[in-house]
Design a protein around this motif. Structure first.
Motif, PDB file in Angstrom:
ATOM      1  N   LEU A  63       0.830  -1.197   0.000  1.00  0.00           N
ATOM      2  CA  LEU A  63       0.000   0.000   0.000  1.00  0.00           C
ATOM      3  C   LEU A  63       0.867   1.250   0.000  1.00  0.00           C
ATOM      4  O   LEU A  63       0.613   2.197  -0.743  1.00  0.00           O
ATOM      5  CB  LEU A  63      -0.927  -0.009   1.211  1.00  0.00           C
ATOM      6  CG  LEU A  63      -1.843   1.190   1.388  1.00  0.00           C
ATOM      7  CD1 LEU A  63      -2.803   1.303   0.207  1.00  0.00           C
ATOM      8  CD2 LEU A  63      -2.618   1.058   2.680  1.00  0.00           C
ATOM      9  N   ALA A  64       1.910   1.234   0.817  1.00  0.00           N
ATOM     10  CA  ALA A  64       2.798   2.398   0.883  1.00  0.00           C
ATOM     11  C   ALA A  64       3.463   2.663  -0.458  1.00  0.00           C
ATOM     12  O   ALA A  64       3.580   3.805  -0.894  1.00  0.00           O
ATOM     13  CB  ALA A  64       3.854   2.192   1.965  1.00  0.00           C
ATOM     14  N   MET A  65       3.895   1.603  -1.124  1.00  0.00           N
ATOM     15  CA  MET A  65       4.558   1.772  -2.413  1.00  0.00           C
ATOM     16  C   MET A  65       3.574   2.268  -3.471  1.00  0.00           C
ATOM     17  O   MET A  65       3.909   3.117  -4.290  1.00  0.00           O
ATOM     18  CB  MET A  65       5.205   0.461  -2.840  1.00  0.00           C
ATOM     19  CG  MET A  65       6.379   0.075  -1.957  1.00  0.00           C
ATOM     20  SD  MET A  65       7.045  -1.540  -2.352  1.00  0.00           S
ATOM     21  CE  MET A  65       7.746  -1.226  -3.958  1.00  0.00           C
ATOM     22  N   ALA A  66       2.349   1.772  -3.443  1.00  0.00           N
ATOM     23  CA  ALA A  66       1.360   2.167  -4.443  1.00  0.00           C
ATOM     24  C   ALA A  66       0.770   3.541  -4.149  1.00  0.00           C
ATOM     25  O   ALA A  66       0.335   4.234  -5.049  1.00  0.00           O
ATOM     26  CB  ALA A  66       0.235   1.138  -4.491  1.00  0.00           C
ATOM     27  N   PRO A  75       3.942   9.332  -2.124  1.00  0.00           N
ATOM     28  CA  PRO A  75       4.508  10.049  -0.992  1.00  0.00           C
ATOM     29  C   PRO A  75       3.463  10.379   0.062  1.00  0.00           C
ATOM     30  O   PRO A  75       2.293  10.527  -0.236  1.00  0.00           O
ATOM     31  CB  PRO A  75       5.065  11.330  -1.617  1.00  0.00           C
ATOM     32  CG  PRO A  75       4.546  11.406  -2.988  1.00  0.00           C
ATOM     33  CD  PRO A  75       3.998  10.073  -3.360  1.00  0.00           C
ATOM     34  N   GLY A  76       3.915  10.484   1.273  1.00  0.00           N
ATOM     35  CA  GLY A  76       3.048  10.899   2.358  1.00  0.00           C
ATOM     36  C   GLY A  76       2.580   9.779   3.256  1.00  0.00           C
ATOM     37  O   GLY A  76       2.428   9.979   4.441  1.00  0.00           O
ATOM     38  N   LEU A  77       2.338   8.585   2.729  1.00  0.00           N
ATOM     39  CA  LEU A  77       1.779   7.529   3.567  1.00  0.00           C
ATOM     40  C   LEU A  77       2.801   6.992   4.556  1.00  0.00           C
ATOM     41  O   LEU A  77       2.501   6.855   5.731  1.00  0.00           O
ATOM     42  CB  LEU A  77       1.223   6.380   2.734  1.00  0.00           C
ATOM     43  CG  LEU A  77       0.654   5.238   3.589  1.00  0.00           C
ATOM     44  CD1 LEU A  77      -0.547   5.722   4.374  1.00  0.00           C
ATOM     45  CD2 LEU A  77       0.300   4.044   2.768  1.00  0.00           C
ATOM     46  N   ASN A 115      -4.905  10.159  -1.859  1.00  0.00           N
ATOM     47  CA  ASN A 115      -6.310   9.750  -1.685  1.00  0.00           C
ATOM     48  C   ASN A 115      -6.435   8.240  -1.614  1.00  0.00           C
ATOM     49  O   ASN A 115      -7.221   7.710  -0.823  1.00  0.00           O
ATOM     50  CB  ASN A 115      -7.165  10.315  -2.814  1.00  0.00           C
ATOM     51  CG  ASN A 115      -7.418  11.801  -2.632  1.00  0.00           C
ATOM     52  OD1 ASN A 115      -7.386  12.309  -1.516  1.00  0.00           O
ATOM     53  ND2 ASN A 115      -7.673  12.483  -3.729  1.00  0.00           N
ATOM     54  N   GLU A 116      -5.646   7.508  -2.419  1.00  0.00           N
ATOM     55  CA  GLU A 116      -5.708   6.046  -2.404  1.00  0.00           C
ATOM     56  C   GLU A 116      -5.317   5.493  -1.038  1.00  0.00           C
ATOM     57  O   GLU A 116      -5.945   4.569  -0.518  1.00  0.00           O
ATOM     58  CB  GLU A 116      -4.792   5.459  -3.487  1.00  0.00           C
ATOM     59  CG  GLU A 116      -5.226   5.775  -4.907  1.00  0.00           C
ATOM     60  CD  GLU A 116      -4.813   7.181  -5.377  1.00  0.00           C
ATOM     61  OE1 GLU A 116      -3.992   7.840  -4.695  1.00  0.00           O
ATOM     62  OE2 GLU A 116      -5.334   7.618  -6.410  1.00  0.00           O
ATOM     63  N   ALA A 117      -4.278   6.066  -0.446  1.00  0.00           N
ATOM     64  CA  ALA A 117      -3.835   5.616   0.876  1.00  0.00           C
ATOM     65  C   ALA A 117      -4.884   5.918   1.934  1.00  0.00           C
ATOM     66  O   ALA A 117      -5.152   5.087   2.815  1.00  0.00           O
ATOM     67  CB  ALA A 117      -2.510   6.274   1.235  1.00  0.00           C
ATOM     68  N   LEU A 118      -5.493   7.086   1.869  1.00  0.00           N
ATOM     69  CA  LEU A 118      -6.509   7.448   2.847  1.00  0.00           C
ATOM     70  C   LEU A 118      -7.755   6.570   2.716  1.00  0.00           C
ATOM     71  O   LEU A 118      -8.341   6.159   3.713  1.00  0.00           O
ATOM     72  CB  LEU A 118      -6.884   8.924   2.698  1.00  0.00           C
ATOM     73  CG  LEU A 118      -5.771   9.904   3.051  1.00  0.00           C
ATOM     74  CD1 LEU A 118      -6.206  11.330   2.751  1.00  0.00           C
ATOM     75  CD2 LEU A 118      -5.350   9.759   4.507  1.00  0.00           C
ATOM     76  N   ILE A 119      -8.137   6.248   1.484  1.00  0.00           N
ATOM     77  CA  ILE A 119      -9.289   5.370   1.257  1.00  0.00           C
ATOM     78  C   ILE A 119      -8.990   3.973   1.805  1.00  0.00           C
ATOM     79  O   ILE A 119      -9.832   3.353   2.458  1.00  0.00           O
ATOM     80  CB  ILE A 119      -9.661   5.336  -0.237  1.00  0.00           C
ATOM     81  CG1 ILE A 119     -10.226   6.696  -0.657  1.00  0.00           C
ATOM     82  CG2 ILE A 119     -10.652   4.211  -0.526  1.00  0.00           C
ATOM     83  CD1 ILE A 119     -10.327   6.887  -2.159  1.00  0.00           C
ATOM     84  N   ARG A 136     -14.061   6.475   0.722  1.00  0.00           N
ATOM     85  CA  ARG A 136     -13.673   7.833   0.331  1.00  0.00           C
ATOM     86  C   ARG A 136     -14.072   8.830   1.422  1.00  0.00           C
ATOM     87  O   ARG A 136     -15.079   8.608   2.104  1.00  0.00           O
ATOM     88  CB  ARG A 136     -14.371   8.258  -0.961  1.00  0.00           C
ATOM     89  CG  ARG A 136     -13.935   7.505  -2.171  1.00  0.00           C
ATOM     90  CD  ARG A 136     -14.509   8.161  -3.428  1.00  0.00           C
ATOM     91  NE  ARG A 136     -13.820   7.681  -4.604  1.00  0.00           N
ATOM     92  CZ  ARG A 136     -12.590   8.031  -4.970  1.00  0.00           C
ATOM     93  NH1 ARG A 136     -11.910   8.865  -4.246  1.00  0.00           N
ATOM     94  NH2 ARG A 136     -12.028   7.531  -6.041  1.00  0.00           N
ATOM     95  N   PRO A 137     -13.336   9.935   1.542  1.00  0.00           N
ATOM     96  CA  PRO A 137     -13.783  10.985   2.471  1.00  0.00           C
ATOM     97  C   PRO A 137     -15.126  11.553   2.011  1.00  0.00           C
ATOM     98  O   PRO A 137     -15.417  11.606   0.815  1.00  0.00           O
ATOM     99  CB  PRO A 137     -12.695  12.047   2.371  1.00  0.00           C
ATOM    100  CG  PRO A 137     -11.559  11.426   1.654  1.00  0.00           C
ATOM    101  CD  PRO A 137     -12.086  10.271   0.883  1.00  0.00           C
TER     102      PRO A 137
END
Length: 177
Positions: A7-10, A13-15, A115-119, A125-126
């Motif tokens: 997930l982190a790689m996909a 940045p930021g996750l 957004n993908e990491a947050l989802i 989705r937010p």
């Protein structure tokens, strides 16, 4: 490869830099219903209550909030060596009710996870996404007067030197009077 690493790689940045704050939120804030509940969860996860120095980044945020809203009740927490802080607080009761908030601050993260990491983290989705001049905000409404928000805040420059952007993950609960 672990799901977290994949997930982190996909996710881009930021996750990776936000994961400690997200894990802390999951352990301490995600199910807390009061500041005492948040305090018990924080203590069980190795956090200790403290009073932040007024000139520190968290001390500045706590001081401004106390000056504006009054010290109804709040408990800041830290762990040695972390750039993370947990802050549980209750607002002064208002006609609509009283808010109980549990916040995780990470002053070392200045970029919103993708957004993908947050989802993937939240499972959906937010409900609201805002990109503002002073940062970014993502909000999930959890129902029953509860919400979770993740923000990258770039505070206005009231001090010298100016504050740096910071990641804030917050859970708010409205308790009716």
């Amino acid at each position: 490869m672990s799901l977290t690493l994949a997930l982190a790689m996909a996710a881009g940045p930021g996750l990776v830099s936000a994961q400690p704050a997200m894990k802390t939120f999951d352990k301490v804030c995600s199910a807390a219903t009061s500041i005492d509940d948040a305090a018990a969860r924080a203590a069980a996860d190795g956090w200790t209550e403290f009073e932040p120095e007024k000139q520190s980044p968290l001390g500045y945020v706590v001081g401004i909030t106390r000056a504006v809203g009054g010290p109804k009740g709040d408990k800041p927490f830290r762990r040695d060596g972390d750039a993370l802080f947990v802050w549980a607080r209750e607002t002064i009761p208002a006609p609509m009710g009283q808010f109980v908030e549990c916040k995780v601050f990470d002053f070392s993260v200045s970029e919103m996870p993708s957004n993908e990491a947050l989802i993937a983290w939240a499972g959906r989705r937010p409900d609201q996404s805002m990109d503002l001049s002073d940062g970014k905000l993502r909000i999930w409404f959890d129902g029953d007067d509860k919400s979770t928000s993740i923000s990258i805040q770039t505070p206005p420059c009231f001090r010298n030197p100016c504050e740096k952007p910071r990641l804030v993950i917050e859970r708010s609960i409205l308790k009716n009077n």
